[in-house]
Design a protein around this motif. Structure first.
Motif, PDB file in Angstrom:
ATOM      1  N   VAL A 187       0.788  -1.237   0.000  1.00 18.45           N
ATOM      2  CA  VAL A 187       0.000   0.000   0.000  1.00 18.45           C
ATOM      3  C   VAL A 187       0.816   1.281   0.000  1.00 18.45           C
ATOM      4  O   VAL A 187       0.262   2.365  -0.207  1.00 18.45           O
ATOM      5  CB  VAL A 187      -0.994   0.011   1.192  1.00 18.45           C
ATOM      6  N   HIS A 188       2.129   1.216   0.247  1.00 17.56           N
ATOM      7  CA  HIS A 188       2.943   2.434   0.319  1.00 17.56           C
ATOM      8  C   HIS A 188       3.991   2.524  -0.787  1.00 17.56           C
ATOM      9  O   HIS A 188       4.962   3.272  -0.653  1.00 17.56           O
ATOM     10  CB  HIS A 188       3.646   2.518   1.686  1.00 17.56           C
ATOM     11  N   HIS A 189       3.797   1.818  -1.873  1.00 21.75           N
ATOM     12  CA  HIS A 189       4.813   1.799  -2.911  1.00 21.75           C
ATOM     13  C   HIS A 189       5.029   3.179  -3.528  1.00 21.75           C
ATOM     14  O   HIS A 189       6.138   3.509  -3.983  1.00 21.75           O
ATOM     15  CB  HIS A 189       4.433   0.788  -3.999  1.00 21.75           C
ATOM     16  N   GLY A 190       3.996   4.012  -3.540  1.00 16.35           N
ATOM     17  CA  GLY A 190       4.110   5.338  -4.108  1.00 16.35           C
ATOM     18  C   GLY A 190       5.051   6.260  -3.355  1.00 16.35           C
ATOM     19  O   GLY A 190       5.423   7.329  -3.877  1.00 16.35           O
ATOM     20  N   ARG A 191       5.454   5.894  -2.156  1.00 18.21           N
ATOM     21  CA  ARG A 191       6.376   6.736  -1.388  1.00 18.21           C
ATOM     22  C   ARG A 191       7.812   6.662  -1.893  1.00 18.21           C
ATOM     23  O   ARG A 191       8.637   7.501  -1.542  1.00 18.21           O
ATOM     24  CB  ARG A 191       6.312   6.353   0.093  1.00 18.21           C
ATOM     25  N   GLY A 192       8.110   5.675  -2.691  1.00 20.73           N
ATOM     26  CA  GLY A 192       9.390   5.652  -3.367  1.00 20.73           C
ATOM     27  C   GLY A 192      10.496   4.895  -2.654  1.00 20.73           C
ATOM     28  O   GLY A 192      10.444   4.643  -1.448  1.00 20.73           O
ATOM     29  N   TRP A 193      11.523   4.551  -3.449  1.00 21.01           N
ATOM     30  CA  TRP A 193      12.625   3.734  -2.967  1.00 21.01           C
ATOM     31  C   TRP A 193      13.441   4.435  -1.878  1.00 21.01           C
ATOM     32  O   TRP A 193      13.862   3.795  -0.898  1.00 21.01           O
ATOM     33  CB  TRP A 193      13.520   3.369  -4.150  1.00 21.01           C
ATOM     34  N   ASP A 243      -4.753   0.439 -11.353  1.00 20.72           N
ATOM     35  CA  ASP A 243      -4.415   1.700 -10.681  1.00 20.72           C
ATOM     36  C   ASP A 243      -3.506   1.407  -9.494  1.00 20.72           C
ATOM     37  O   ASP A 243      -3.984   1.093  -8.396  1.00 20.72           O
ATOM     38  CB  ASP A 243      -5.686   2.402 -10.219  1.00 20.72           C
ATOM     39  N   PRO A 244      -2.195   1.462  -9.664  1.00 16.22           N
ATOM     40  CA  PRO A 244      -1.267   1.136  -8.582  1.00 16.22           C
ATOM     41  C   PRO A 244      -1.429   2.002  -7.339  1.00 16.22           C
ATOM     42  O   PRO A 244      -0.963   1.614  -6.259  1.00 16.22           O
ATOM     43  CB  PRO A 244       0.111   1.353  -9.223  1.00 16.22           C
ATOM     44  N   SER A 245      -2.086   3.156  -7.449  1.00 11.97           N
ATOM     45  CA  SER A 245      -2.277   4.013  -6.284  1.00 11.97           C
ATOM     46  C   SER A 245      -3.521   3.635  -5.477  1.00 11.97           C
ATOM     47  O   SER A 245      -3.723   4.148  -4.371  1.00 11.97           O
ATOM     48  CB  SER A 245      -2.394   5.480  -6.708  1.00 11.97           C
ATOM     49  N   TYR A 246      -4.339   2.751  -6.015  1.00  9.16           N
ATOM     50  CA  TYR A 246      -5.591   2.384  -5.356  1.00  9.16           C
ATOM     51  C   TYR A 246      -5.330   1.448  -4.178  1.00  9.16           C
ATOM     52  O   TYR A 246      -4.499   0.541  -4.258  1.00  9.16           O
ATOM     53  CB  TYR A 246      -6.515   1.699  -6.361  1.00  9.16           C
ATOM     54  N   GLU A 247      -6.039   1.668  -3.077  1.00 12.19           N
ATOM     55  CA  GLU A 247      -5.982   0.794  -1.912  1.00 12.19           C
ATOM     56  C   GLU A 247      -7.368   0.197  -1.705  1.00 12.19           C
ATOM     57  O   GLU A 247      -8.324   0.927  -1.452  1.00 12.19           O
ATOM     58  CB  GLU A 247      -5.529   1.548  -0.670  1.00 12.19           C
ATOM     59  N   SER A 248      -7.479  -1.107  -1.793  1.00 13.80           N
ATOM     60  CA  SER A 248      -8.768  -1.778  -1.667  1.00 13.80           C
ATOM     61  C   SER A 248      -8.989  -2.237  -0.235  1.00 13.80           C
ATOM     62  O   SER A 248      -8.298  -3.127   0.259  1.00 13.80           O
ATOM     63  CB  SER A 248      -8.841  -2.977  -2.606  1.00 13.80           C
ATOM     64  N   PHE A 249      -9.972  -1.651   0.416  1.00 12.55           N
ATOM     65  CA  PHE A 249     -10.275  -2.013   1.796  1.00 12.55           C
ATOM     66  C   PHE A 249     -10.686  -3.481   1.894  1.00 12.55           C
ATOM     67  O   PHE A 249     -10.183  -4.230   2.729  1.00 12.55           O
ATOM     68  CB  PHE A 249     -11.392  -1.103   2.333  1.00 12.55           C
ATOM     69  N   SER A 250     -11.615  -3.910   1.050  1.00  5.86           N
ATOM     70  CA  SER A 250     -12.109  -5.283   1.146  1.00  5.86           C
ATOM     71  C   SER A 250     -11.062  -6.307   0.742  1.00  5.86           C
ATOM     72  O   SER A 250     -10.980  -7.381   1.339  1.00  5.86           O
ATOM     73  CB  SER A 250     -13.368  -5.458   0.288  1.00  5.86           C
ATOM     74  N   HIS A 251     -10.251  -6.007  -0.276  1.00  3.24           N
ATOM     75  CA  HIS A 251      -9.214  -6.954  -0.678  1.00  3.24           C
ATOM     76  C   HIS A 251      -8.229  -7.185   0.450  1.00  3.24           C
ATOM     77  O   HIS A 251      -7.770  -8.320   0.669  1.00  3.24           O
ATOM     78  CB  HIS A 251      -8.476  -6.426  -1.919  1.00  3.24           C
ATOM     79  N   ARG A 252      -7.928  -6.150   1.199  1.00  2.00           N
ATOM     80  CA  ARG A 252      -6.970  -6.275   2.295  1.00  2.00           C
ATOM     81  C   ARG A 252      -7.585  -6.884   3.547  1.00  2.00           C
ATOM     82  O   ARG A 252      -6.931  -7.672   4.241  1.00  2.00           O
ATOM     83  CB  ARG A 252      -6.389  -4.892   2.623  1.00  2.00           C
ATOM     84  N   HIS A 253      -8.858  -6.584   3.828  1.00  2.00           N
ATOM     85  CA  HIS A 253      -9.434  -6.957   5.126  1.00  2.00           C
ATOM     86  C   HIS A 253     -10.484  -8.052   5.071  1.00  2.00           C
ATOM     87  O   HIS A 253     -10.794  -8.640   6.114  1.00  2.00           O
ATOM     88  CB  HIS A 253     -10.044  -5.719   5.790  1.00  2.00           C
ATOM     89  N   HIS A 254     -11.074  -8.329   3.913  1.00  2.00           N
ATOM     90  CA  HIS A 254     -12.224  -9.233   3.867  1.00  2.00           C
ATOM     91  C   HIS A 254     -12.001 -10.485   3.024  1.00  2.00           C
ATOM     92  O   HIS A 254     -12.965 -11.192   2.733  1.00  2.00           O
ATOM     93  CB  HIS A 254     -13.451  -8.477   3.342  1.00  2.00           C
ATOM     94  N   ALA A 255     -10.782 -10.788   2.650  1.00  2.00           N
ATOM     95  CA  ALA A 255     -10.509 -11.963   1.810  1.00  2.00           C
ATOM     96  C   ALA A 255     -10.238 -13.190   2.683  1.00  2.00           C
ATOM     97  O   ALA A 255      -9.156 -13.769   2.658  1.00  2.00           O
ATOM     98  CB  ALA A 255      -9.336 -11.688   0.883  1.00  2.00           C
ATOM     99  N   TYR A 256     -11.243 -13.601   3.440  1.00  2.00           N
ATOM    100  CA  TYR A 256     -11.069 -14.688   4.395  1.00  2.00           C
ATOM    101  C   TYR A 256     -10.809 -16.021   3.699  1.00  2.00           C
ATOM    102  O   TYR A 256      -9.909 -16.760   4.086  1.00  2.00           O
ATOM    103  CB  TYR A 256     -12.300 -14.790   5.288  1.00  2.00           C
TER     104      TYR A 256
END
Length: 281
Positions: free
Chosen positions: A65-71, A163-176
């Motif tokens: 989720v933080h890849h946009g912050r750079g190397w 969209d590499p800047s997108y953060e998916s709430f359900s993909h991260r928290h609800h993929a049981y």
């Protein structure tokens, strides 16, 4: 609206303004799985005297989720080597599941050593749901959340890829359910990394033989053998008592082909046939 959500994005616990002082380049990553023991393994690795812990504690979430912050920002999260320390790294259980993270890791850290800890998938799914409920990210009962999973995750992986800047709430928290499809995730790692770079641990074995499992970790990371204090052999975790019998059978059926496929992959060679009895979690 859930106070921990904002416009579908997960609020970051990290400060964007960490000083950009470059440290050691990470030599290892603990990449998964959620509720599979990755936090404990990261903690144990950080206790090794030859390891310099990540400055942001467990990890940075840079490759998910933080890849946009750079190397440069990423390297600022790690300290310079000192006092015999020769290795640093971090952990994120989302790295193995996020659709872009493995490719990012392979591109930016091609020689990194990966550690994967896998837990019996039904117990993992239940524990994941308990955790998200406690964190305020889930308000549906376990069985209902499983039924909603396809709807919640519909199109999310595709959007993350577009969209590499997108953060998916359900993909991260609800993929049981989907996070327990370990074979698919491990196969993707093996397409990008030599299997020799990937150590696969059975989460339950960290309870029954923590020192033996950590010996495997030290060898995989090229660290000197050490024995950590305070680690006791415990009984392996079993199925929680409050999973309905019919649901447990349904989930066993769902995961059986995935588990069979996993057992055939390099570096695995185990199943959970001895951990499917009901008991304390």
């Amino acid at each position: 609206m859930n106070p921990r959500r904002a416009a579908g994005r997960v609020l970051s616990p990290l400060r964007a303004g960490l000083p950009h002082r470059k440290g050691m380049v990470p030599g290892y990553l603990v990449v998964g799985t959620k509720r599979g023991g990755s936090t404990s393994i990261a903690h144990y690795i950080n206790q090794h005297p030859e390891v310099a812990p990540c400055r942001t504690s467990k990890g940075t979430h840079y490759f998910d989720v933080h890849h946009g912050r750079g190397w440069s920002w990423y390297l600022s999260c790690f300290p310079p080597a000192r006092d015999g320390q020769r290795l640093t790294g971090e952990a994120s259980p989302y790295y193995m599941f996020h659709p872009l993270a493995p490719e990012r890791i392979a591109r930016e850290l091609p020689d990194v050593r990966l550690v994967v800890s896998l837990r019996e998938p039904v117990a993992r799914a239940w524990s994941h749901h308990q955790y998200e409920t406690q964190q305020g990210y889930e308000d549906r009962p376990f069985a209902e959340a499983l039924r909603l999973e396809d709807e919640r995750l519909a199109g999310e992986e595709e959007r993350l890829r577009r969209d590499p800047s997108y953060e998916s709430f359900s993909h991260r928290h609800h993929a049981y359910l989907r996070r327990g499809h370990y074979a698919e995730q491990l196969e993707r790692l093996y397409e990008l990394f030599d299997p020799e770079q990937v150590l696969v641990l059975r989460s339950e074995s960290m309870f029954t033989d923590p020192h033996g499992e950590l010996d495997r970790v030290w060898a995989h990371l090229g660290l000197s053998p050490v024995t950590l204090d305070g680690l006791d052999r415990l009984k392996a975790t079993h199925r929680p008592l409050d999973i309905d019998d019919d649901l447990a059978r349904e989930l066993d059926h769902h995961y059986r082909p995935w588990n069979d496929r996993l057992a055939k992959l390099p570096g695995v060679g185990f199943t959970w046939s001895d951990t499917t009895t009901r008991g304390d979690s």
